[in-house]
Motif scaffolding. Structure first.
Motif, PDB file in Angstrom:
ATOM      1  N   SER A   1       8.650   2.264   2.334  1.00  0.00           N
ATOM      2  CA  SER A   1       9.081   3.660   2.274  1.00  0.00           C
ATOM      3  C   SER A   1      10.377   3.846   1.498  1.00  0.00           C
ATOM      4  O   SER A   1      10.725   4.969   1.132  1.00  0.00           O
ATOM      5  CB  SER A   1       9.262   4.217   3.693  1.00  0.00           C
ATOM      6  N   SER A   2      11.094   2.745   1.248  1.00  0.00           N
ATOM      7  CA  SER A   2      12.365   2.857   0.522  1.00  0.00           C
ATOM      8  C   SER A   2      12.107   3.139  -0.954  1.00  0.00           C
ATOM      9  O   SER A   2      11.325   2.422  -1.597  1.00  0.00           O
ATOM     10  CB  SER A   2      13.180   1.571   0.658  1.00  0.00           C
ATOM     11  N   PRO A   3      12.747   4.158  -1.539  1.00  0.00           N
ATOM     12  CA  PRO A   3      12.514   4.482  -2.954  1.00  0.00           C
ATOM     13  C   PRO A   3      13.312   3.593  -3.903  1.00  0.00           C
ATOM     14  O   PRO A   3      13.161   3.704  -5.122  1.00  0.00           O
ATOM     15  CB  PRO A   3      12.988   5.934  -3.059  1.00  0.00           C
ATOM     16  N   THR A   4      14.156   2.708  -3.382  1.00  0.00           N
ATOM     17  CA  THR A   4      15.042   1.930  -4.239  1.00  0.00           C
ATOM     18  C   THR A   4      14.824   0.433  -4.076  1.00  0.00           C
ATOM     19  O   THR A   4      14.292  -0.041  -3.066  1.00  0.00           O
ATOM     20  CB  THR A   4      16.520   2.244  -3.911  1.00  0.00           C
ATOM     21  N   ALA A   5      15.269  -0.310  -5.093  1.00  0.00           N
ATOM     22  CA  ALA A   5      15.301  -1.772  -5.069  1.00  0.00           C
ATOM     23  C   ALA A   5      16.186  -2.207  -6.226  1.00  0.00           C
ATOM     24  O   ALA A   5      16.440  -1.431  -7.151  1.00  0.00           O
ATOM     25  CB  ALA A   5      13.907  -2.370  -5.210  1.00  0.00           C
ATOM     26  N   THR A   6      16.657  -3.443  -6.171  1.00  0.00           N
ATOM     27  CA  THR A   6      17.541  -3.945  -7.212  1.00  0.00           C
ATOM     28  C   THR A   6      17.020  -5.263  -7.763  1.00  0.00           C
ATOM     29  O   THR A   6      16.368  -6.034  -7.062  1.00  0.00           O
ATOM     30  CB  THR A   6      18.964  -4.171  -6.671  1.00  0.00           C
TER      31      THR A   6
ATOM     32  N   VAL B   1       0.843  -1.206   0.000  1.00  0.00           N
ATOM     33  CA  VAL B   1       0.000   0.000   0.000  1.00  0.00           C
ATOM     34  C   VAL B   1       0.876   1.254   0.000  1.00  0.00           C
ATOM     35  O   VAL B   1       0.607   2.217  -0.737  1.00  0.00           O
ATOM     36  CB  VAL B   1      -0.934  -0.009   1.224  1.00  0.00           C
ATOM     37  N   THR B   2       1.945   1.233   0.776  1.00  0.00           N
ATOM     38  CA  THR B   2       2.851   2.388   0.820  1.00  0.00           C
ATOM     39  C   THR B   2       3.512   2.624  -0.536  1.00  0.00           C
ATOM     40  O   THR B   2       3.622   3.765  -1.004  1.00  0.00           O
ATOM     41  CB  THR B   2       3.937   2.166   1.892  1.00  0.00           C
ATOM     42  N   ILE B   3       3.933   1.558  -1.196  1.00  0.00           N
ATOM     43  CA  ILE B   3       4.558   1.685  -2.519  1.00  0.00           C
ATOM     44  C   ILE B   3       3.538   2.200  -3.531  1.00  0.00           C
ATOM     45  O   ILE B   3       3.849   3.049  -4.378  1.00  0.00           O
ATOM     46  CB  ILE B   3       5.135   0.329  -2.977  1.00  0.00           C
ATOM     47  N   ALA B   4       2.309   1.691  -3.449  1.00  0.00           N
ATOM     48  CA  ALA B   4       1.274   2.092  -4.402  1.00  0.00           C
ATOM     49  C   ALA B   4       0.926   3.570  -4.273  1.00  0.00           C
ATOM     50  O   ALA B   4       0.504   4.203  -5.256  1.00  0.00           O
ATOM     51  CB  ALA B   4       0.024   1.235  -4.197  1.00  0.00           C
ATOM     52  N   GLU B   5       1.097   4.127  -3.107  1.00  0.00           N
ATOM     53  CA  GLU B   5       0.827   5.565  -2.941  1.00  0.00           C
ATOM     54  C   GLU B   5       1.800   6.404  -3.765  1.00  0.00           C
ATOM     55  O   GLU B   5       1.446   7.485  -4.240  1.00  0.00           O
ATOM     56  CB  GLU B   5       0.926   5.932  -1.461  1.00  0.00           C
TER      57      GLU B   5
ATOM     58  N   ALA C   1       9.928   0.644  -8.574  1.00  0.00           N
ATOM     59  CA  ALA C   1       8.909   0.793  -7.537  1.00  0.00           C
ATOM     60  C   ALA C   1       9.534   0.982  -6.167  1.00  0.00           C
ATOM     61  O   ALA C   1       8.911   1.514  -5.254  1.00  0.00           O
ATOM     62  CB  ALA C   1       7.984  -0.423  -7.530  1.00  0.00           C
ATOM     63  N   GLY C   2      10.785   0.541  -5.988  1.00  0.00           N
ATOM     64  CA  GLY C   2      11.409   0.604  -4.674  1.00  0.00           C
ATOM     65  C   GLY C   2      10.830  -0.439  -3.750  1.00  0.00           C
ATOM     66  O   GLY C   2      10.239  -1.424  -4.179  1.00  0.00           O
ATOM     67  N   GLY C   3      11.031  -0.241  -2.451  1.00  0.00           N
ATOM     68  CA  GLY C   3      10.462  -1.143  -1.466  1.00  0.00           C
ATOM     69  C   GLY C   3      11.446  -2.071  -0.790  1.00  0.00           C
ATOM     70  O   GLY C   3      11.044  -2.953  -0.042  1.00  0.00           O
ATOM     71  N   LEU C   4      12.764  -1.874  -1.015  1.00  0.00           N
ATOM     72  CA  LEU C   4      13.769  -2.748  -0.414  1.00  0.00           C
ATOM     73  C   LEU C   4      14.827  -1.898   0.267  1.00  0.00           C
ATOM     74  O   LEU C   4      15.382  -0.983  -0.338  1.00  0.00           O
ATOM     75  CB  LEU C   4      14.420  -3.613  -1.493  1.00  0.00           C
TER      76      LEU C   4
ATOM     77  N   PHE D   1      -1.411  -6.573 -12.815  1.00  0.00           N
ATOM     78  CA  PHE D   1      -2.174  -5.508 -12.181  1.00  0.00           C
ATOM     79  C   PHE D   1      -1.377  -4.210 -12.265  1.00  0.00           C
ATOM     80  O   PHE D   1      -0.188  -4.205 -12.593  1.00  0.00           O
ATOM     81  CB  PHE D   1      -2.407  -5.822 -10.690  1.00  0.00           C
ATOM     82  N   THR D   2      -2.034  -3.124 -11.915  1.00  0.00           N
ATOM     83  CA  THR D   2      -1.306  -1.926 -11.513  1.00  0.00           C
ATOM     84  C   THR D   2      -1.143  -2.011  -9.997  1.00  0.00           C
ATOM     85  O   THR D   2      -1.883  -2.735  -9.310  1.00  0.00           O
ATOM     86  CB  THR D   2      -2.072  -0.648 -11.857  1.00  0.00           C
ATOM     87  N   LEU D   3      -0.184  -1.284  -9.450  1.00  0.00           N
ATOM     88  CA  LEU D   3       0.016  -1.315  -8.005  1.00  0.00           C
ATOM     89  C   LEU D   3      -1.235  -0.853  -7.260  1.00  0.00           C
ATOM     90  O   LEU D   3      -1.595  -1.394  -6.212  1.00  0.00           O
ATOM     91  CB  LEU D   3       1.211  -0.439  -7.631  1.00  0.00           C
ATOM     92  N   GLU D   4      -1.881   0.157  -7.814  1.00  0.00           N
ATOM     93  CA  GLU D   4      -3.086   0.681  -7.161  1.00  0.00           C
ATOM     94  C   GLU D   4      -4.152  -0.401  -7.051  1.00  0.00           C
ATOM     95  O   GLU D   4      -4.807  -0.554  -6.017  1.00  0.00           O
ATOM     96  CB  GLU D   4      -3.619   1.873  -7.954  1.00  0.00           C
TER      97      GLU D   4
END
Length: 878
Positions: free
Chosen positions: A591-596, A531-535, A579-582, A554-557
């Motif tokens: 809340s993390s803006p990054t991911a790999t 939910v936080t990432i989808a925002e 999308a981040g999240g890691l 899907f879309t994240l929303e």
């Protein structure tokens, strides 16, 4: 000079054997039906993983006594890599025991060697496969996580035949142990070809005879006595307010802050782990966390001091390399000094080879507490180890877990402050079992279910074919559902029209998800982060993969719809890295803006390049094969408008990339290679003569269906029929192969004299092996693939209808896993030949240049193959 077992064992492992290890070796070699004991009761800290070394020595001495593959199953992912490190040590030392027996394949179904396919590349080669209950169990049931439908029979055959399966800490996974015994019994009932043997390492036996245990000589052994009686002072602390439990644990841990010791902390809840970590960080303590919610990539590196990015804190808890270890076993990090803390959930409990100086933890069920105590002063080397356990003041006797916690506390109180392994073993056995976590509901795996799971060609949901997960772990209503998460670039790249030619399910079969890419957490926690990432990115694409491999987009929303939160339960969420999240430690953090994206390994690679810049491609792909290319839609002002996404993989190890080659491979060269590899495999297996002849004929004719213009057009061969290719020379890419060459081969082989000279049973096997060598014919060829351009519809229908009938006959004859094993012999030879065709060290030319190459092209032998087929066809298929 003849070496004794003691000398050979020490040469292999770097340590002299305990008496029980010598006794097990002697039993393995005895002439008795139970030479491999069903159950072994061996305390922690006494080298249970040495079962691998004992098996290997028994195999060297008397091959006919032991299965040639050992599968070691553990129920914690961190332990897999540690066990594999022990097997690497054995492999490095094999030459000291018997130089000619140095070819030992090692595979782990997670981590550094994640499914490298060495274990299935040569069926005659001794192999050790280490994996979790999920990884091994799903593959045994023809449903391997991360394995496409083509590879599932291969994995089931090689894990279910000619195998000694060792189930470590079996009492912690009763459902899986029940499943294993069901498979073992079913194989015996069906007289399977080469049925497997199961040996549980457990604190409680199955009740079928006396378990293998420590000997009296062990109990008198100085090292064994020191470990069984290791000093561990137990102190119990009551905390009435559950909300303050983490704070109390942290306060007790901080009493050690000036001790210069390694302090282990165990907590049941991830939320409590985060609270304690934050408290210790606040006062600038050296802290590392190990939980099952970490992504595999970060966890693998953190826990391996042989890597330059290994964790110095974690290294403090590990036994150092042995003096006899080679350079590959040496550490590249120096363990941290001073006081260090390792905070774990159950991911650090079972079988992890760590040893702390002191322990602080909350209260868990008895089997969990015993495992925790086994991770402190493990080798009995300290006289002053302290264990602090924080527990609640009240227990709800109506709650299953609370009741077991209370029973555990009563047992701990009976220890009178002595938490040594010997003291734990003296507690009443019935009381101990009654304090274990509740046994899940164990589902009965029947012969009907085994049949349904073996129908691997049917990729869609099938009535009467449930998912395998409940049969691996049982149904525990008190356990909350979980969800996996991974990050893949293709989720953000393959959109719009690209989805029409790059189906997500096909992409995941081409480039399967590896354990290092995945993290797992409770579905409720995952949804909150989602939910936080989808925002931030409501319109960003996301894929939802169910446990059968079906993909929904899907879309994240949309996926973060709170009214449908439960649809992610038991599934895997694939996010684009954007999308981040890691977070940096590998934990899910919305809340993390990054991911790999960490899908690439030494065995496979994706990269962006232009078609005319092959000389600038990564050096590592020169020995790999193309899997796929993707050409995204671009605009004219896009700087990367001409770039293509190339996917490559090493075919001999990963099993990927079987659809294309760098350059064309001549059909007769590939067929000759398959013949050579098949002969070598059969020589090493000593099969029945009738079986060996049938498999040889199947290998000889398995690719004759490639002699079709439609197939050669798919390969891009413009020289046909003067020259016939086995493999495409396209740099990458894929043209849909609607005509299946193995279906065509079913026609052609029936005109061959060496096929006609076989008996009916042999013919059945030949036809099935040919039909199944790319994963079809279990039980059928899907609609649209059951045709041959050189046959009438009636002829094709007659061939197609016989395929499932033949499959059913052969499963009755050889058993489910036996038939899959026989299929896999041909597939292994085919894989090996394909790998040889891309090897830069290949002894003879395997490729064709643009004009063809003398001696490497053949004209289709239609004069032999097609003679009389139409006239005699109906009689032959009958």
């Amino acid at each position: 000079m003849k070496f004794t077992f003691d000398q050979q064992f020490e040469a292999l492992t770097g340590s002299p054997p305990f008496p029980w290890q010598r006794a097990m070796f002697e039993r393995f070699l005895e002439d008795r039906s139970d030479n491999i004991p069903q159950s072994c009761n061996l305390p922690t800290g006494l080298g249970k993983t040495s079962v691998v070394a004992i098996w290997l020595l028994a195999l060297i001495h008397q091959r006919e006594k032991m299965p040639r593959r050992l599968v070691y199953v553990v129920n914690r992912r961190t332990v897999v890599d540690q066990t594999s490190t022990e097997v690497e040590r054995l492999k490095a030392n094999l030459s000291k025991v018997k130089p000619w027996f140095s070819e030992l394949a090692i595979s782990t179904l997670r981590g550094q060697f994640a499914d490298n396919r060495e274990w299935s590349a040569d069926p005659s080669r001794p192999a050790v496969i280490v994996g979790t209950v999920d990884m091994i169990g799903s593959r045994l049931l023809f449903s391997g996580y991360g394995v496409g439908f083509k590879g599932r029979p291969l994995h089931a055959g090689f894990l279910g035949q000619d195998v000694l399966l060792v189930h470590d800490e079996a009492h912690l996974e009763p459902a899986f142990q029940t499943l294993l015994t069901s498979i073992e019994s079913e194989q015996q009932r069906c007289h399977e070809f080469r049925s497997f043997r199961v040996m549980e390492l457990s604190a409680t036996s199955r009740g079928e005879g006396k378990p293998f245990e420590l000997t009296q000589e062990d109990l008198r052994h100085d090292v064994v006595r020191a470990r069984l009686n290791a000093r561990k002072m137990l102190r119990l602390h009551e905390e009435a307010d559950e909300k303050k439990l983490a704070e109390t644990v942290a306060s007790l841990a901080l009493k050690h802050r000036d001790s210069q010791r390694a302090i282990l902390i165990f907590l049941r809840k991830v939320d409590d782990v985060e609270k304690v970590r934050a408290r210790l960080h606040k006062v600038k303590q050296a802290v590392q966390v190990l939980t099952g919610t970490m992504r595999g990539y970060e966890r693998d590196r953190m826990a391996d001091p042989r890597k330059e990015d290994g964790c110095k804190i974690f290294a403090r808890f590990l036994p150092p390399p042995k003096p006899t270890d080679g350079p590959d076993m040496q550490w590249k990090v120096t363990p941290a000094d001073g006081t260090v803390y390792l905070i774990c959930t159950s991911a650090g409990e079972v079988g992890v080879n760590i040893s702390a100086d002191d322990l602080v933890c909350d209260l868990s069920t008895f089997e969990s507490m015993a495992q925790r105590f086994g991770r402190v002063n493990r080798f009995g080397s300290r006289p002053d180890t302290v264990i602090d356990v924080v527990h609640g003041a009240a227990f709800d006797e109506a709650d299953l877990i609370s009741l077991r916690l209370h029973r555990t506390l009563i047992l701990l109180q009976q220890l009178n402050g002595n938490a040594s392994p010997a003291a734990l073993g003296e507690l009443d056995a019935t009381a101990r079992r009654e304090a274990f976590a509740p046994t899940p509901v164990i589902l009965n795996a029947t012969d009907i279910l085994f049949d349904a799971w073996s129908l691997s060609t049917i990729r869609e949901k099938l009535p009467g074919r449930p998912t395998v997960e409940p049969y691996l772990h049982g149904v525990a209503e008190w356990e909350p559902p979980e969800t996996q998460v991974a990050w893949r670039e293709e989720v953000g790249v393959v959109t719009g029209a690209l989805l029409n030619i790059n189906d997500p399910q096909d992409l995941l079969e081409d480039y399967p998800l590896l354990p290092q890419e995945l993290l797992r957490d409770r579905s409720k926690r995952v949804f909150g982060h989602l939910v936080t990432i989808a925002e931030r990115h409501p319109a960003m694409p996301v894929w939802l993969v169910d446990d059968a491999g079906q993909v929904e987009r899907f879309t994240l929303e949309k996926l973060a719809d709170k009214n449908r939160a439960n649809r992610i339960e038991g599934c895997t969420i694939l996010l684009p890295p954007a999308a981040g999240g890691l977070d940096d430690l590998g934990f899910l953090n919305g809340s993390s803006p990054t991911a790999t994206d960490v899908a690439d390994t030494e065995l496979r690679k994706r990269f962006w390049s232009t078609a005319d810049a092959a000389e600038e491609w990564p050096e590592t792909v020169k020995t790999m094969r193309p899997v796929r290319k993707i050409e995204p839609e671009t605009t004219s002002d896009d700087e990367d408008a001409s770039k293509i996404w190339y996917w490559y993989a090493a075919p001999s190890t990963s099993g990927l990339g079987s659809s294309a080659n760098r350059k064309p491979v001549a059909w007769d060269v590939h067929n000759r290679d398959v013949d050579e590899y098949m002969a070598a495999i059969l020589k090493g297996l000593s099969l029945d003569d009738d079986l060996a002849v049938a498999i040889t004929v199947a290998a000889r004719y398995h690719d004759y269906g490639k002699h079709r213009a439609v197939f050669q057009n798919v390969l891009g061969n413009r020289q046909y029929p003067q020259c016939v290719w086995a493999k495409s020379g396209k740099a990458a890419g894929r043209i849909a192969e609607q005509y299946r060459h193995e279906f065509g081969s079913l026609f052609d082989v029936q005109a061959a004299d060496d096929f006609r000279n076989l008996n009916d049973d042999q013919r059945d096997l030949v036809l099935h092996l040919i039909a199944a060598h790319h994963g079809r014919a279990r039980p059928h060829f899907p609609a649209g693939e059951d045709f041959d351009p050189q046959a009438t519809d009636a002829m094709a229908a007659a061939i197609a209808v016989e395929v499932p009938r033949r499959f059913a006959r052969l499963q009755r004859r050889y058993g489910r896993w036996g038939l899959a094993y026989l299929e896999s012999l041909l597939r292994a030879a085919d894989y090996a030949a394909s790998a040889r065709s891309v090897s830069p060290k290949s002894p003879t030319p395997r490729f064709l240049d643009s004009a063809g190459a003398a001696g490497l092209c053949v004209k289709p032998p239609w004069g032999v193959l097609r003679r009389g087929v139409a006239e005699e066809f109906q009689q032959v298929v009958r």
